[in-house]
Design an enzyme around this catalytic site. Structure first.
Site, short mmCIF file in Angstrom:
data_model
loop_
_atom_site.label_atom_id
_atom_site.label_comp_id
_atom_site.label_asym_id
_atom_site.label_seq_id
_atom_site.Cartn_x
_atom_site.Cartn_y
_atom_site.Cartn_z
N ASP A 148 -17.33 27.65 -13.60
CA ASP A 148 -16.92 27.02 -12.36
C ASP A 148 -15.42 26.74 -12.47
O ASP A 148 -14.81 26.91 -13.54
CB ASP A 148 -17.73 25.75 -12.07
CG ASP A 148 -17.75 25.44 -10.56
OD1 ASP A 148 -16.88 25.97 -9.84
OD2 ASP A 148 -18.62 24.67 -10.11
C1 NOJ Z 1 -16.27 24.71 -7.30
C2 NOJ Z 1 -17.71 24.67 -6.88
O1 NOJ Z 1 -18.43 23.83 -7.74
C3 NOJ Z 1 -18.37 26.05 -6.87
O2 NOJ Z 1 -19.64 25.91 -6.31
C4 NOJ Z 1 -17.53 27.03 -6.13
O3 NOJ Z 1 -18.17 28.28 -6.11
C5 NOJ Z 1 -16.18 27.11 -6.78
N1 NOJ Z 1 -15.53 25.81 -6.72
C6 NOJ Z 1 -15.28 28.15 -6.14
O4 NOJ Z 1 -14.85 27.74 -4.91
#
Ligand code: NOJ
Length: 779
Positions: free
Chosen positions: A309
């Site tokens: 993430d």
């Molecule tokens: C953080 C989020 O937790 C995740 O779900 C997302 O895909 C990413 N950012 C990318 O935007």
């Protein structure tokens, strides 16, 4: 009883080939024809795999270590901030082969421009992979995931993901960061809105539907994209419901509740996984070898790639798990992370770590290969521009077919929570309606969080409730609109809009309230400690109640809210979630009776936040509360609140009524590996045609570990005309009753089981059966 291990090993290409050819030799003529063609297709698959391996091996022999590490680097573009421009820094990274994938970049023009740089101006011309959060639609926005899950309609959910993929692919995207498959049982956690709710069985089925929708049958098709199972793992149990917080749980809870939806995505062929932000039992998920290697790779046989993430490798430093970013990069690669999202730590440190012997070339090669394989499978080496396509973007994005599908799912997602005296549907004779509330004339609040390219400030298409109602009501009905109240936390004492709202209500026969949470109150980094209506909405509702007119609440939010006052004093309540681009029209369809609501809650609504966590399949305890003896002292209960939820899991009303017969079982005693069928007759006894979600639950009465009071094991959405009766049948096999026993082996145990079939987790018919070992009767 013998242990039955239900986990099936993933069979590799080679062993499939052997099995296919072996069967061919023994088969009869027609079967052998079929098997020959099966083995033909296996041969084709193997040829393709060989070709891919040869291609990638050849390419990798030409790549420097830096270029390989570049493939492991995923960076965001700045499109979300300033529109489709390229940052100077990016240009340089792309041109030097330092980045293999980008996210937050879309439109054919923008993605093609970036792709040209990678393909035409770098040494090896390796195409970029474009990712994006296509969560509940790309530009045609469907209901938020929790809302869509309330449809319990797997075909509609699969279709929603299919359409999202088609639009995203035309817009240059190869990869979505979806589905989110975290089990979510805490409404304080804003990301509950992105989940399929609290139940494992429902979440597994929805996870599979979404993966199949995004990826289709053929990744090379230009309307399919890679899916990504996230956030691995246990992110949904953030302590206190506070986002990014730690999780701490038993292995049993992890295996029984939080991991199965992830495993289900692998069964559906998911190609990528995303690690989660949280630490699990003290080890951050992004540096968790047990999760990433032992379970994901070795036990489940996952062969796609794992991305982190956003900066979650770097976050192992504040977690207190790594000394610095360099240390964190080494931990992540050693744990099994292939791609670094936005942290730049693989780029900054892997070469040094390699030179110091802290990571190996083999690890870098393995991650690079996994990523290149996905680019190959998408056909990007054949034609790097095949997804971004101006013509397809023009014809596919927001086309009528997609808008109709979004409206259909939106209607199916809404849950009728209360309907006193048939307040709904609105009478055909209604001449005046007051539409009041901060969400009534808002487009952004129709599409909700994670609407990405379809968010209202990018796209003007979302239909507000005011527009939807006006369009449906026509000229003859006067719509008196007033915002009236605010959902902003700081406006709790502001009554400045009340007079206007009361005047609008006084002029009208019926009051429709569009109230709830602002869209940004759910989603990432949107946790709350209170679950009531924010701002001064409740005060306005109380003022309007004094007018003694029928009041319908259209509740818009991304999480269960504590609406006990509303349940007691308002006439009707329709849970509309954030219903998407066509939301205003879809809500109007229900209010005016053009569609009979059929949604059921995928999550329990508590009476008060103090009951959280509350979910239907809890354990019974040794001192269960008995509602027939409400004043017992030494039982498991609260002194000031009933144990029961405001609305249970699986609950949802219809404009019609459904009668359930008693349950008929084909057998009342089965042996291990056997099956039985449980059926009921369902009758539409009301005055509307309608759909009912018939739910099957089972309770294992006695186990080597305590078992939940009830567990969903099946459901069917059935359409019945007025007066019609249908038999609804479920097959229950002993496999369905397996669980992690006291020694953590997986299987069933002999004994008695209750089976429930009904309209919610709390209202159902009951019967019982037993599983016995061959020679013994159940204990
Ligand atoms: C953080 C989020 O937790 C995740 O779900 C997302 O895909 C990413 N950012 C990318 O935007």
């Amino acid at each position: 009883m013998k242990n039955k291990t239900l986990g099936v090993a993933i069979v590799g290409g080679l062993s499939l080939l052997t099995i296919g050819l072996g069967f061919t030799l023994e088969a009869n003529h027609s079967a052998s024809k079929q098997l020959v063609s099966q083995s033909d297709s296996i041969l084709v698959q193997n040829n393709e795999a060989t070709e891919m391996n040869t291609f990638i091996t050849d390419l990798m022999t030409k790549m420097t270590i830096e270029e390989k590490i570049g493939q492991m680097n995923l960076l965001t573009s700045d499109l979300d901030v300033t529109g489709p421009t390229i940052r100077a820094g990016y240009k340089d990274d792309i041109l030097k082969g330092r980045v293999g994938a980008l996210f937050n970049a879309f439109t054919p023009e923008y993605t093609n421009r970036l792709q040209r740089m990678a393909v035409e101006e770098t040494r090896l011309g390796i195409p970029l992979l474009f990712g994006y959060d296509v969560i509940h639609g790309h530009k045609t926005i469907f209901p938020i995931s929790l809302g869509e899950s309330a449809s319990w309609d797997l075909d509609a959910i699969r279709k929603g993901a299919r359409i999202a993929a088609k639009e995203a692919a035309a817009d240059g995207i190869h990869w979505t960061f979806a589905p989110m498959v975290d089990i979510a049982r805490d409404p304080r956690w804003g990301r509950i809105s992105e989940s399929a709710g609290e139940d494992v069985y429902l979440a597994k089925e929805i996870a599979k539907a979404r993966v199949k929708g995004f990826q289709g049958d053929d990744l090379k098709a230009t309307d399919t994209i890679l899916a990504c199972a996230k956030h691995y793992a246990a992110y949904g149990q953030a302590q206190g419901g506070r986002d990014y917080h730690s999780t701490d749980m038993s292995q049993r809870e992890l295996f029984e509740t939080y991991l199965p939806p992830f495993k289900a995505t692998i069964d559906a062929g998911v190609t990528t996984f995303m690690t989660s932000f949280n630490d699990l039992n003290g080890v951050p998920a992004t540096g968790n070898k047990y999760l990433l290697d032992d379970i994901l790779r070795k036990e489940w046989g996952f062969d796609g790639f794992v991305v982190t993430d956003y900066t979650s490798i770097n976050e192992m430093v504040p977690h207190g798990f790594a000394e610095d970013n360099k240390h964190a990069a080494g931990i992540a690669l050693n744990a099994g992370v292939d791609m670094d999202m936005q942290g730049s730590v693989y780029h900054d440190h892997l070469t040094d770590l390699l030179n110091e012997g802290k990571v190996t070339v083999a690890q870098i090669n393995r991650a690079t290969r996994r990523i290149l394989e996905m680019k190959y499978k998408l056909g990007l080496f054949e034609d790097p521009y095949r997804y971004s396509n101006e013509e397809r973007a023009q014809s596919d994005i927001l086309n009528q077919e997609h808008l109709d599908a979004a409206r259909d799912v939106a209607r199916k997602s809404m849950v009728l929570l209360k309907n006193n005296d048939k307040t709904l549907p609105l009478s055909a004779d209604v001449k005046s309606i007051a539409l009041i509330g901060p969400l009534a004339n808002s487009k952004a609040d129709m599409v909700g969080s994670w609407a990405g390219a379809g968010h209202a400030d990018r796209d003007t298409r979302p239909v507000s409730l005011l527009t939807g109602i006006k369009e449906r009501a026509g000229e003859q009905v006067k719509i008196h609109y007033a915002k009236g109240a605010s959902y902003a936390f700081q406006d709790a004492d502001d009554v400045s809009g009340f007079d206007e709202a009361i005047r609008a209500a006084e002029k009208s026969e019926v009051i429709i309230l569009a109230m709830g949470e602002e869209w940004s109150m759910t989603g990432e980094a949107a946790s709350r400690t209170k679950l009531d209506m924010p701002g001064n909405q409740i005060a306005l509702m109380k003022a309007l109640r004094k007018l003694n007119k029928p009041i319908i609440l259209v509740l818009l939010s991304g999480r269960p809210l504590t609406i006990d006052w509303e349940q007691e004093y308002l006439d009707s309540i329709l849970m509309a979630w954030y219903p998407g681009t066509m939301g205003g029209l879809a809500i109007a369809d229900i209010l005016f009776g053009d569609y009979n609501p059929s949604g059921k809650l995928p999550v329990t609504f508590p009476r008060t936040v103090g009951q959280v966590p509350i979910y239907y399949n809890m354990k019974n305890t040794g001192r269960p509360y008995d509602p027939r003896q409400p004043n017992s002292k030494y039982v498991s209960r609260y002194l000031n609140t009933d144990n029961s939820p405001l609305y249970p899991f699986g609950f949802g009303l219809s404009y019609t009524t459904f009668d359930y017969s008693e349950i008929t079982l084909s057998k009342t005693r089965i042996l291990e590996n056997d099956k039985l069928t449980a059926s009921i007759n369902l009758t539409n006894s009301g005055n509307y045609d309608g759909e009912e979600v018939v739910q099957l639950y089972v309770r294992d009465r006695v186990g080597s570990v305590t078992r939940p009071v009830k567990e969903l094991k099946g459901f069917q959405k059935v359409m019945l005309k007025q007066g019609e009766t249908k038999t609804v049948e479920f097959e229950i096999s002993t496999d369905d009753l397996a669980f992690y026993r006291q020694d953590m082996s997986y299987g069933v145990e002999a004994g008695f089981f209750d089976v429930y079939i009904g309209t919610s987790s709390q209202q159902n018919r009951q019967a019982e059966f037993a599983i016995s070992e061959e020679t013994q009767s159940p204990h």
